[in-house]
Design a protein around this motif. Structure first.
Motif, PDB file in Angstrom:
ATOM      1  N   SER A  39       0.606  -1.204   0.064  1.00 24.87           N
ATOM      2  CA  SER A  39      -0.065   0.161   0.034  1.00 24.87           C
ATOM      3  C   SER A  39       0.863   1.255   0.059  1.00 24.87           C
ATOM      4  O   SER A  39       2.105   1.196   0.037  1.00 24.87           O
ATOM      5  CB  SER A  39      -0.942   0.031   1.061  1.00 24.87           C
ATOM      6  N   LYS A 324      -5.067  -0.575   5.739  1.00 21.00           N
ATOM      7  CA  LYS A 324      -4.868  -0.110   4.315  1.00 21.00           C
ATOM      8  C   LYS A 324      -3.748  -1.271   3.460  1.00 21.00           C
ATOM      9  O   LYS A 324      -4.108  -1.445   2.347  1.00 21.00           O
ATOM     10  CB  LYS A 324      -4.295   1.216   4.219  1.00 21.00           C
ATOM     11  N   ASP A 327      -5.995  -4.233   2.822  1.00 21.52           N
ATOM     12  CA  ASP A 327      -6.869  -4.072   1.498  1.00 21.52           C
ATOM     13  C   ASP A 327      -5.998  -4.176   0.523  1.00 21.52           C
ATOM     14  O   ASP A 327      -6.652  -4.945  -0.668  1.00 21.52           O
ATOM     15  CB  ASP A 327      -7.202  -2.349   1.413  1.00 21.52           C
TER      16      ASP A 327
END
Length: 337
Positions: A39, A324, A327
């Motif tokens: 990320s 994050k 994700d």
């Protein structure tokens, strides 16, 4: 200068390093390294626990790590570059697989446990993502913010320190701490997956691997009924085929006789390699110390480590800052058909 105990010799740790030198080397590497996250997090996640900073070690490998990587993984800058290029070429045939094609650190994450053999790394990647498809009920949108219950139950933690071999230590307490009516085994599995996914981000852990301690103190008959053959197979398949991490040992401690009923469910699925890495200690701390130095263990396991246990909710606060990143992890894999 006092050398490491005989436990260090069991993992091939270079004998010239003391535990203090390992720690100092790790700090230096962390401060100078490059993050390996997928990320775009702009700062290293960390939380403060008194005078101690809890954070993932995403910098370059330590001096000890680099030495072990050369000795055990055949790692050289030239081989890293060439193997990553070969792996990228092999993965071009996987038309339905989404992966970070331009991220060499991601390729290395899978090459290290395969000792830089591109064919083996390609097969590991396929198994890793195929396992996620097969068990999509577990993996869909799996991230820390959705799994508060398992961390706040405080039955699953990682030592703040590494062992004498530089390995991460994951502890699961599935006895008297485990309230099985409040926390399911599926939640325990999800928590373990989250911890090991996070560990996979650390170059030092990619090299040294991890060990797992199952503390079964107080396991009850009612708790043994929670274990089923399908659950046992999923755990074994995951550890043997789908974890891109070197699982160097699984230590079973404080187990009562009734644990034999649980282990009987796992035995049919174990291949020789993993079976040979499962060690039963009961309450015999001398037995455990043959594999793990007392300097790396808390008093609960006969050690002399003075670092405070990091509770599950404290790890949860740190992992929440990595949502994050999870994700990003979840964005890759085989395309849904």
């Amino acid at each position: 200068m006092k050398m490491l105990s005989t436990a260090a010799a069991t993992c091939g740790l270079p004998q010239q390093y003391t535990l203090a030198e390992v720690a100092l080397s790790r700090v230096a590497a962390f401060d100078s390294g490059v993050p390996t996250m997928l990320s775009d997090l702009d700062q290293m996640p960390s939380i403060q626990l008194g005078d101690f900073t809890l954070q993932f070690e995403l910098g370059e490998p330590t001096a000890m790590g680099k030495e072990v990587a050369i000795k055990e993984l055949r790692e050289t800058p030239e081989r890293q570059k060439e193997a990553a290029k070969d792996l990228a070429r092999l993965l071009e045939a996987e038309k339905d697989l989404l992966y970070p094609k331009d991220n060499q650190e991601w390729f290395i994450r899978f090459l290290r446990p395969c000792k830089y053999y591109p064919d083996s790394a390609r097969d590991l990647i396929k198994r890793y993502y195929s396992f996620k498809v097969k068990h999509s009920d577990v993996y869909n949108n799996l991230k820390p913010s959705g799994e508060a219950n398992i961390f706040q139950s405080n039955i699953l933690t990682v030592f703040p320190n590494r062992d004498q071999c530089g390995r991460r230590v994951l502890v699961l307490e599935l006895g008297k701490r485990w309230k099985h009516k409040q926390v399911s085994l599926d939640e325990v599995f999800k928590g373990a997956v989250i911890f090991l996914e996070a560990a996979m981000l650390e170059p030092e852990t990619q090299i040294h691997g991890a060990v797992v301690i199952f503390d079964m103190d107080g396991l009850s008959l009612q708790q043994t009924w929670q274990f089923t053959p399908p659950f046992a197979k999923r755990i074994v398949d995951w550890l043997q085929d789908a974890v891109p991490l070197r699982i160097k040992a699984i230590h079973i401690v404080n187990q009562p006789k009734i644990f034999n009923v649980v282990f009987a469910l796992f035995k049919p699925f174990l291949r020789e390699k993993l079976r040979g890495r499962i060690i039963f200690h009961g309450t015999d701390r001398d037995s455990l110390h043959k594999y793990m130095s007392p300097k790396c263990l808390p008093p609960a396991y006969g050690g002399i480590l003075e670092l405070k246990r990091v509770n599950g909710d404290e790890w949860y606060k740190l992992l929440l800052k990595c949502d994050k990143e999870f994700d990003a992890i979840n964005s890759y894999g085989y395309k849904k058909k």
